[in-house]
Design an enzyme around this catalytic site. Structure first.
Site, PDB file in Angstrom:
ATOM      1  N   GLY A  18      38.202  35.792  49.721  1.00  0.00           N
ATOM      2  CA  GLY A  18      39.476  35.354  49.134  1.00  0.00           C
ATOM      3  C   GLY A  18      40.677  35.578  50.037  1.00  0.00           C
ATOM      4  O   GLY A  18      40.602  35.451  51.269  1.00  0.00           O
ATOM      5  N   ILE A  19      41.806  35.920  49.402  1.00  0.00           N
ATOM      6  CA  ILE A  19      43.079  36.069  50.125  1.00  0.00           C
ATOM      7  C   ILE A  19      42.992  37.212  51.150  1.00  0.00           C
ATOM      8  O   ILE A  19      43.471  37.087  52.280  1.00  0.00           O
ATOM      9  CB  ILE A  19      44.223  36.323  49.124  1.00  0.00           C
ATOM     10  CG1 ILE A  19      44.441  35.073  48.244  1.00  0.00           C
ATOM     11  CG2 ILE A  19      45.510  36.686  49.852  1.00  0.00           C
ATOM     12  CD1 ILE A  19      45.365  35.292  47.039  1.00  0.00           C
ATOM     13  N   VAL A  65      38.271  51.254  44.794  1.00  0.00           N
ATOM     14  CA  VAL A  65      39.639  51.793  44.769  1.00  0.00           C
ATOM     15  C   VAL A  65      39.984  52.535  43.482  1.00  0.00           C
ATOM     16  O   VAL A  65      41.035  53.164  43.397  1.00  0.00           O
ATOM     17  CB  VAL A  65      40.704  50.684  45.040  1.00  0.00           C
ATOM     18  CG1 VAL A  65      40.490  50.032  46.393  1.00  0.00           C
ATOM     19  CG2 VAL A  65      40.740  49.658  43.917  1.00  0.00           C
ATOM     20  N   ASN A  91      45.416  44.947  48.004  1.00  0.00           N
ATOM     21  CA  ASN A  91      45.100  43.631  47.482  1.00  0.00           C
ATOM     22  C   ASN A  91      44.007  43.606  46.402  1.00  0.00           C
ATOM     23  O   ASN A  91      43.920  42.655  45.629  1.00  0.00           O
ATOM     24  CB  ASN A  91      44.661  42.790  48.713  1.00  0.00           C
ATOM     25  CG  ASN A  91      44.127  41.435  48.401  1.00  0.00           C
ATOM     26  OD1 ASN A  91      44.870  40.564  47.986  1.00  0.00           O
ATOM     27  ND2 ASN A  91      42.821  41.233  48.609  1.00  0.00           N
ATOM     28  N   TYR A 158      46.391  41.328  32.355  1.00  0.00           N
ATOM     29  CA  TYR A 158      46.565  41.017  33.790  1.00  0.00           C
ATOM     30  C   TYR A 158      48.059  40.893  34.118  1.00  0.00           C
ATOM     31  O   TYR A 158      48.522  41.440  35.123  1.00  0.00           O
ATOM     32  CB  TYR A 158      45.806  39.727  34.136  1.00  0.00           C
ATOM     33  CG  TYR A 158      45.887  39.331  35.597  1.00  0.00           C
ATOM     34  CD1 TYR A 158      45.091  39.955  36.559  1.00  0.00           C
ATOM     35  CD2 TYR A 158      46.747  38.318  36.014  1.00  0.00           C
ATOM     36  CE1 TYR A 158      45.164  39.589  37.897  1.00  0.00           C
ATOM     37  CE2 TYR A 158      46.818  37.940  37.348  1.00  0.00           C
ATOM     38  CZ  TYR A 158      46.020  38.580  38.288  1.00  0.00           C
ATOM     39  OH  TYR A 158      46.100  38.210  39.609  1.00  0.00           O
ATOM     40  N   LYS A 162      50.257  43.246  36.816  1.00  0.00           N
ATOM     41  CA  LYS A 162      50.974  42.703  37.976  1.00  0.00           C
ATOM     42  C   LYS A 162      52.480  42.998  37.882  1.00  0.00           C
ATOM     43  O   LYS A 162      53.151  43.133  38.904  1.00  0.00           O
ATOM     44  CB  LYS A 162      50.681  41.210  38.130  1.00  0.00           C
ATOM     45  CG  LYS A 162      49.215  40.941  38.537  1.00  0.00           C
ATOM     46  CD  LYS A 162      48.889  41.609  39.870  1.00  0.00           C
ATOM     47  CE  LYS A 162      47.468  41.377  40.324  1.00  0.00           C
ATOM     48  NZ  LYS A 162      47.182  41.956  41.649  1.00  0.00           N
ATOM     49  N   PRO A 188      51.645  35.493  44.610  1.00  0.00           N
ATOM     50  CA  PRO A 188      51.112  34.128  44.697  1.00  0.00           C
ATOM     51  C   PRO A 188      51.138  33.455  43.327  1.00  0.00           C
ATOM     52  O   PRO A 188      51.282  34.110  42.289  1.00  0.00           O
ATOM     53  CB  PRO A 188      49.660  34.322  45.154  1.00  0.00           C
ATOM     54  CG  PRO A 188      49.544  35.744  45.581  1.00  0.00           C
ATOM     55  CD  PRO A 188      50.590  36.493  44.797  1.00  0.00           C
TER      56      PRO A 188
END
Ligand SMILES: NC(=O)c1ccc[n+]([C@@H]2O[C@H](COP(=O)([O-])OP(=O)(O)OC[C@H]3O[C@@H](n4cnc5c(N)ncnc54)[C@H](O)[C@@H]3O)[C@@H](O)[C@H]2O)c1
Length: 262
Positions: A18-19, A65, A91, A158, A162, A188
């Site tokens: 992914g990113i 993480v 990320n 979610y 964020k 994004p």
């Protein structure tokens, strides 16, 4: 490329694809060495392919993480691989959705464990290291989302995680300014990655859509006319990591084709 990150060490979490992986690739192209972290024990195939092209510029480190001990091991391994860390690309994240009245504790716990707890304790560990090492040009980039700037009926947890990323970015930037360490975020919009394949399948179930239809619709709604691809985010990440952004801190940059305005 202009080697804007020459000899810098960038640590990226959730970068097995992914990113994150696209950002690692762009950082290497700008002269950086990258510690690429993800939760799989063995490096994913795409990571191995990039490593084969740049054997002395990429180290893969397995870490979850959400586990603070694993974060400490990750940091130790990264320092052994490439020395002091200049940039953290923070990320790793997971997504889920459910109608608000049906959303359960397990989903809440999982999203906050990865997206908030993991994000914060990775950032704290790397910032402690940066302060101790006195690394010049050090900075953190936290991955937020347009979801952190608004509510969505099906996506409350979610969105909340964020929003927390944007908030921690602001507080950490102020705490670290006296040390000359910058902390920024990227928000994004909709980017075509493995995460969005999962998002699409969840929306298909929740809204009775055929597979791929949600992706098609969100792409059409973006003012620039398409979903993003991971490489669309990489330029902003390299810029924020570089000295070109030396006077920018506490910001979360929308990289979304104008989507948050639509
Ligand atoms: N794709 C989008 O449209 C979009 C939009 C806005 C924000 N974002 C954010 O961008 C970032 C990257 O997203 P992506 O679309 O590339 O997602 P992705 O699912 O492709 O990548 C996320 C990576 O995080 C890893 N990960 C998950 N839990 C982990 C854990 N506990 N420990 C270590 N690694 C873990 C996954 O294995 C995965 O490789 C995320 O923070 C995401 O929330 C994505």
């Amino acid at each position: 490329m202009s080697e804007r990150l020459k000899n810098r060490h960038v640590l990226l979490t959730g970068a097995g694809g992914g990113i994150g992986l696209a950002v690692a690739e762009a950082c290497i192209a700008e002269g950086a060495r990258c510690s690429v972290v993800d939760r799989a024990v063995a490096a994913p195939e795409a990571v191995r392919a990039l490593q084969q092209q740049h054997p002395d510029k990429l180290a893969y480190i397995a870490a979850d993480v959400t586990d603070t001990q694993a974060i400490a091991h990750m940091l130790a391994e990264a320092k052994v691989a490439f020395g002091p860390i200049h940039t953290l690309f923070n990320n790793a994240a997971v997504f889920d959705l459910a109608p608000l009245l049906d959303s359960d504790e397990a989903s809440f716990d999982r999203l906050f464990a990865v997206n908030v707890k993991g994000m914060f304790f990775v950032m704290q560990a790397v910032l402690r290291h940066m302060v101790e090492a006195g690394t010049q040009g050090a900075s953190v980039i936290n991955m937020a989302s347009q979801a952190g700037r608004r509510g969505e009926a099906l996506v409350s947890h979610y969105c909340a995680t964020k929003a927390a990323v944007i908030s921690y970015t602001q507080s950490a930037a102020l705490a670290m300014a006296p040390h000359g360490i910058r902390v920024n975020g990227i928000a994004p919009g909709v980017v075509d990655t493995p995460m969005w394949d999962h998002v699409d399948s969840l929306f298909a179930k929740a809204e009775g859509l055929p597979p791929g239809e949600k992706k098609r619709r969100v792409g059409l709604e973006v003012p620039l006319g398409r979903m993003g691809v991971p490489a669309d985010v990489a330029g902003a990440a390299v810029f924020l990591a570089s000295d070109e952004a030396r006077y920018i801190t506490a910001q979360t940059l929308n990289v979304d084709g104008g989507n948050v305005m639509s």
